[in-house]
Design an enzyme around this catalytic site. Structure first.
Site, PDB file in Angstrom:
ATOM      1  N   ASP A  57      40.623  86.500  89.088  1.00  0.00           N
ATOM      2  CA  ASP A  57      39.749  85.567  88.472  1.00  0.00           C
ATOM      3  C   ASP A  57      38.547  86.623  87.975  1.00  0.00           C
ATOM      4  OD1 ASP A  57      40.991  82.804  89.225  1.00  0.00           O
ATOM      5  OD2 ASP A  57      41.037  84.126  91.155  1.00  0.00           O
ATOM      6  N   ASN A 117      45.087  86.026  85.486  1.00  0.00           N
ATOM      7  CA  ASN A 117      46.411  86.361  85.970  1.00  0.00           C
ATOM      8  C   ASN A 117      46.630  87.973  85.621  1.00  0.00           C
ATOM      9  OD1 ASN A 117      47.946  84.503  87.373  1.00  0.00           O
ATOM     10  ND2 ASN A 117      47.839  83.107  85.655  1.00  0.00           N
ATOM     11  N   ASP A 152      40.977  82.137  85.354  1.00  0.00           N
ATOM     12  CA  ASP A 152      41.975  82.738  85.927  1.00  0.00           C
ATOM     13  C   ASP A 152      42.839  83.586  84.865  1.00  0.00           C
ATOM     14  OD1 ASP A 152      44.430  83.579  87.173  1.00  0.00           O
ATOM     15  OD2 ASP A 152      44.655  81.675  88.009  1.00  0.00           O
ATOM     16  N   ASN A 190      39.815  78.513  90.255  1.00  0.00           N
ATOM     17  CA  ASN A 190      41.252  77.929  90.246  1.00  0.00           C
ATOM     18  C   ASN A 190      41.226  77.006  91.398  1.00  0.00           C
ATOM     19  OD1 ASN A 190      43.874  77.321  90.403  1.00  0.00           O
ATOM     20  ND2 ASN A 190      44.332  78.986  89.223  1.00  0.00           N
ATOM     21  N   GLU A 198      43.961  75.170  86.561  1.00  0.00           N
ATOM     22  CA  GLU A 198      44.927  74.193  87.300  1.00  0.00           C
ATOM     23  C   GLU A 198      44.303  72.917  87.889  1.00  0.00           C
ATOM     24  OE1 GLU A 198      48.613  76.363  89.153  1.00  0.00           O
ATOM     25  OE2 GLU A 198      47.058  77.618  89.802  1.00  0.00           O
ATOM     26  N   ASP A 211      44.397  78.318  96.715  1.00  0.00           N
ATOM     27  CA  ASP A 211      44.736  79.756  97.166  1.00  0.00           C
ATOM     28  C   ASP A 211      43.781  80.615  96.430  1.00  0.00           C
ATOM     29  OD1 ASP A 211      45.695  78.938  94.592  1.00  0.00           O
ATOM     30  OD2 ASP A 211      47.788  79.535  95.338  1.00  0.00           O
ATOM     31  N   HIS A 212      42.804  80.260  95.648  1.00  0.00           N
ATOM     32  CA  HIS A 212      41.777  80.867  95.114  1.00  0.00           C
ATOM     33  C   HIS A 212      40.499  80.677  95.754  1.00  0.00           C
ATOM     34  CE1 HIS A 212      43.931  82.080  91.229  1.00  0.00           C
ATOM     35  NE2 HIS A 212      44.723  81.007  91.608  1.00  0.00           N
TER      36      HIS A 212
END
Length: 260
Positions: free
Chosen positions: A218, A149, A147, A7, A34, A247-248
């Site tokens: 992920d 989530n 991802d 991501n 994203e 941030d991943h």
């Protein structure tokens, strides 16, 4: 073959970092989520200069998924998850690469929960499960990477007690993931790290990265025909600590060549 899910949290904003990682790592297949870019703003020229063919499904400001393949063009198989013709969000794309069908997904976050966004997440998860079963029934070698989530277990979140009401950790979501695995998919990272606290995401807030206050959201799921070819799985954790990082961090699997 190395297959990675990453991501990127804005492909154009973080393009230099992505290109640096591609040059260092040289993975065979990369599933990106994203993108946060409309279809026409995908940086195809830069990706091609890096040695990768690409297909992508863009969306202005939000969502967006892509599949990159080193030295070849992915052969698009599907764009969008079936089951809801009204769903226009760019969250799923599927392609054939070197004899493997790769599905790249970005499952909805679902917060705040309960509420309409959480309901949409559960419906999207149901559609994914139906499609995943059809992929298994096809007998093709398949990887579903992205991802999701969802933190499937307590090992996948730094402080489970703080996340009980979050849409990424609610019982309904974890049960949906459990049922997906029950179809016959293998969670590759967990197969190689069964008892380890392993994370793929660290929030920008609350000093999460230095504290290692992470989440594993992920995932790379492989079909039974590929499970026997798994020879490794992990996370390129150090990428998260770089300047202007997502941030991943990239999560990866390594597959042995198919039997002759």
């Amino acid at each position: 073959m190395d297959i990675v899910t990453f991501n990127v949290n804005g492909i154009n904003a973080r393009l230099p970092a992505l290109l640096q990682w591609l040059a260092e790592r040289r993975p065979d297949v990369v599933c990106l989520q994203e993108l946060k870019a409309p279809q026409e703003k995908f940086p195809l020229a830069a990706i091609r200069d890096a040695g990768y063919g690409a297909i992508w499904h863009g969306q202005k400001s939000w969502n967006g998924v892509a599949i990159l393949a080193r030295g070849v063009d992915p052969i698009e198989h599907r764009r969008g998850l079936p089951g809801d013709p009204q769903d226009e969000q760019s969250r799923y794309i599927e392609a054939a690469v070197s004899g493997i069908l790769v599905g790249c997904l970005y499952l909805p976050n679902g917060n705040p929960a309960p509420g309409p966004k959480f309901d949409f997440k559960l419906r999207w998860f149901e559609r994914l499960s139906v499609h995943a079963q059809a992929l298994l029934d096809s007998g093709l070698p398949v990887v579903l990477a992205g991802d999701y989530n969802v933190m499937p277990t307590d090992l996948d979140v730094y402080k489970p007690e703080r996340w009980l009401d979050d849409a990424l950790f609610r019982p309904e979501v974890r049960e949906a993931y459990r049922q997906l695995l029950g179809q016959g998919w293998t969670d590759a990272l967990r197969a190689f790290h069964p008892d380890e606290r392993i994370y793929t995401f660290w929030d920008y807030l609350r000093n999460s990265w230095p504290r290692n206050a992470g989440l594993r959201i992920d995932h790379l799921l492989v079909s039974p025909s590929l499970a026997g070819r798994l020879v490794g799985a992990g996370v390129d954790k150090e990428v998260r600590g770089r300047e202007k990082a997502s941030d991943h961090a990239p999560a990866w699997i390594k597959l042995s060549p198919p039997a002759p």
